[in-house]
Design a protein around this motif. Sequence first.
Motif, PDB file in Angstrom:
ATOM      1  N   ASP A 173       0.836  -1.198   0.000  1.00  0.00           N
ATOM      2  CA  ASP A 173       0.000   0.000   0.000  1.00  0.00           C
ATOM      3  C   ASP A 173       0.872   1.251   0.000  1.00  0.00           C
ATOM      4  OD1 ASP A 173      -1.843   2.149   1.015  1.00  0.00           O
ATOM      5  OD2 ASP A 173      -3.223   0.463   1.122  1.00  0.00           O
ATOM      6  N   HIS A 203      -6.094  -3.242   8.869  1.00  0.00           N
ATOM      7  CA  HIS A 203      -6.393  -1.820   8.859  1.00  0.00           C
ATOM      8  C   HIS A 203      -5.235  -1.027   9.453  1.00  0.00           C
ATOM      9  CE1 HIS A 203     -10.462  -3.635   8.669  1.00  0.00           C
ATOM     10  NE2 HIS A 203     -10.728  -2.583   7.898  1.00  0.00           N
ATOM     11  N   THR A 223      -6.555  -0.857  -0.306  1.00  0.00           N
ATOM     12  CA  THR A 223      -7.699  -0.183  -0.926  1.00  0.00           C
ATOM     13  C   THR A 223      -7.341   1.262  -1.239  1.00  0.00           C
ATOM     14  OG1 THR A 223      -8.665   0.550   1.177  1.00  0.00           O
ATOM     15  CG2 THR A 223      -9.260  -1.651   0.385  1.00  0.00           C
ATOM     16  N   HIS A 260      -7.838   3.087   7.389  1.00  0.00           N
ATOM     17  CA  HIS A 260      -7.531   2.713   6.015  1.00  0.00           C
ATOM     18  C   HIS A 260      -7.389   1.202   5.934  1.00  0.00           C
ATOM     19  CE1 HIS A 260      -5.689   2.853   2.024  1.00  0.00           C
ATOM     20  NE2 HIS A 260      -4.679   2.118   2.482  1.00  0.00           N
ATOM     21  N   GLU A 261      -8.121   0.564   5.040  1.00  0.00           N
ATOM     22  CA  GLU A 261      -7.956  -0.873   4.805  1.00  0.00           C
ATOM     23  C   GLU A 261      -6.806  -1.063   3.821  1.00  0.00           C
ATOM     24  OE1 GLU A 261     -10.429  -4.919   3.583  1.00  0.00           O
ATOM     25  OE2 GLU A 261     -11.478  -2.992   3.768  1.00  0.00           O
ATOM     26  N   ASP A 290     -11.593   5.341  -0.056  1.00  0.00           N
ATOM     27  CA  ASP A 290     -12.460   4.411   0.678  1.00  0.00           C
ATOM     28  C   ASP A 290     -12.217   4.462   2.187  1.00  0.00           C
ATOM     29  OD1 ASP A 290     -13.555   3.533  -1.713  1.00  0.00           O
ATOM     30  OD2 ASP A 290     -12.081   1.928  -1.951  1.00  0.00           O
ATOM     31  N   ASP A 291     -11.271   5.297   2.623  1.00  0.00           N
ATOM     32  CA  ASP A 291     -10.984   5.378   4.055  1.00  0.00           C
ATOM     33  C   ASP A 291     -12.206   5.850   4.833  1.00  0.00           C
ATOM     34  OD1 ASP A 291      -8.462   4.661   3.322  1.00  0.00           O
ATOM     35  OD2 ASP A 291      -7.455   6.430   4.122  1.00  0.00           O
TER      36      ASP A 291
END
Length: 721
Positions: free
Chosen positions: A188, A206, A228, A224-225, A232-233
């Motif tokens: 990420d 997460h 992703t 935050h995942e 989308d957070d």
Amino acid sequence: MSELTSTTKGAHPTPPVAAQRPWTRTHHGEDVADPYEWLRDGEDPAVIAHLEAENAYAEATTAHLTPLRQLLFDEIKSRTLETDLTVPVASGDWWYYARTVEGSQYAIQCRAPLTDRTAVPELDPSQPLPGEEVLLDGNALAEGHEFFSLGGFEVSADHTRMAYAVDVTGDERFDVTVVDIATRQVLDEAVTGAGYGLAFSHDARHLFHVAVDDAWRPHEVWRHEVGTARGDDVLVHRESDERFWMGLGTSRDERWIVLGLGSKTTSEVHLIDAHDPTGPMRCVAPRRDGVEYDVEPAADHLLIVHNERQPEGDLAWAPLDATSHEQWQPLLERADGERFVGVDAFDDFAVLSLRADGLPALRILPREAKSTPFVASDYGAPVDVGFDDELHTVSLGPVADPDTDRIRIVHESWVSPRSVLDVVAATGERHVLKRQPVLGGVDLADYEQQRTWATAPDGTRVPVSLVMRRGTEPDGSHPGLLYGYGSYEMSFDPYFSIARLSLLDRGVVYAVAHVRGGGELGRHWYDDGKMLAKRNTFTDFVAAAEHLHETGWVARDRLAIEGGSAGGLLVGAATNLAPDRFAAVLAAVPFVDALTTILRPDLPLTVGEWEEWGNPLDDPEVYRYMRGYSPYENIAPLAYPAILATTSLHDTRVYFTEPAKWVARLREVTDHDDERPVLLRTEMSAGHGGRSGRYDAWEQTAWEWAWVLDRIGATDVVTSR
């Protein structure tokens, strides 16, 4: 008038002359002309050209110091063990540590398999631990960048993932990367421009992070995942009160994600179950104006240091699911002369951090029983961790796992290198794990420290720390360097410095004035040096300087003063009050245009600072008070000492604008000449702390101290007395 000039006239360079452009500040019925406010725009080519001309002038004026700068750098380097490693910290099945390599600017974060958590591996600084894994090499990340700062480094509870935050400009806004440790796959890179603070959920799916607003205030926490998109957070908390900042972390047992919110006078703590990261956030006790508290989760209760009953703090406990201050129960009250600062919880004991008689201290609270439910009597009689030296700093070192039987502490003084020890909580047995090496044939017995007391104009006794070569007599002949800070309840406690030895070896008496506004003597010491009592900070400092003269420790014409950030405000204000007391002023990233800044809530830090300085925007009394001490506003046509102001172009905390304006006005107003120059030196790729690499930082120190030593006539090493 031209924007700037920088020419050479005879043997002396001519300083740049900043253009004056019309600009007026109007508040509370007063119009104040400020012709140098145009220097605020760091994107303006004329501003950059001015800063570069100032750098050229500073270099030309100090060119004769080049050999001394190199000598000071070489001394620092030769006395430092360049290839070294920190004492490993046990966590899970691993030893975690950092190491440095000769010739490399930045640390390397590592881990190695743990076999026996009760026995720290034997350390060979030249060798990695057996089975070492390099997690993060700061040198590789910094490649191609003039500046590099690691703003966060977190390993997940299952030790499979790591997250790190990097800033390569100096503005303290970080880009975050998440990596799978086993495969080294980047998982990420979605989170960019973040503030300080990272926390993994227990399953590492997460990552919680902090967002900053346009004024650089940490104001939001997001979930935050990993893997992703940033869009989308999920927003976990937004802090709308602009006085409040936030800090984010994880409890020692990794069960809780801890969100701390605080202004200068009020705080509030929230907990998120790390095993249920999408679940609710719980407030331990809603904020109440003027009440500050810190929370430390233990396995079956909470420990809380708070100032609800009295300003110097108490220690309380509360149920693990507490939601109100009404659930706080007394656990330990302070003695006279103490200030409770914080607490750390372990399975079988707790460690209280406090201040006692003006110095840091530690107190172990053994847990002798484990009742269900928890009761205060589970804790036995406190045991202090003591040291014999008069002046020292002791603090709790890193301990990751709560099920340990020992604590790690760090001890140092002005003349004793940093030592890392393990202390068995139940017995007090001590094991020295490492003592900072000092190379180059240095005999530490050649140096000594002591405390003396100055008397402020209102009769208050102000502690002053002295460090010097052993055998120095107060005969009124010595050069001296007096340091001060005095804001935010920050204490300038004893610490060892290899670089400082170069000053002491040249006969300099190094002094620290522990002025009001700091926290050395407790909360009242802070309260007596803030808001409408801020002038005490400056008069305390001038009194300390006069004390050094009167007691014979420093010659009247050989005293330099130094302060950085809010300490730059201090030395700037002190210079206005008593310019004849000082031979030289070193002001690092100085907060010298304080009133202009605090009048602008759009600038970083301002609104939260109103509880430190007052709100001059709404309060005419505060406006007049700050107008009376702000260094930039009170420069007088007098004979000022030589001045060196240093700053960084990307400093978010104190804009480069402040020292740039200050220097321009000093040159315009004061009586100065080639023998007492006013210099400005700007790091064009750095932040509030200056250069980032260790060798670059040594060069910066050598540059500044060569200037100081030259001004106070102390360029040669003293070989005998």
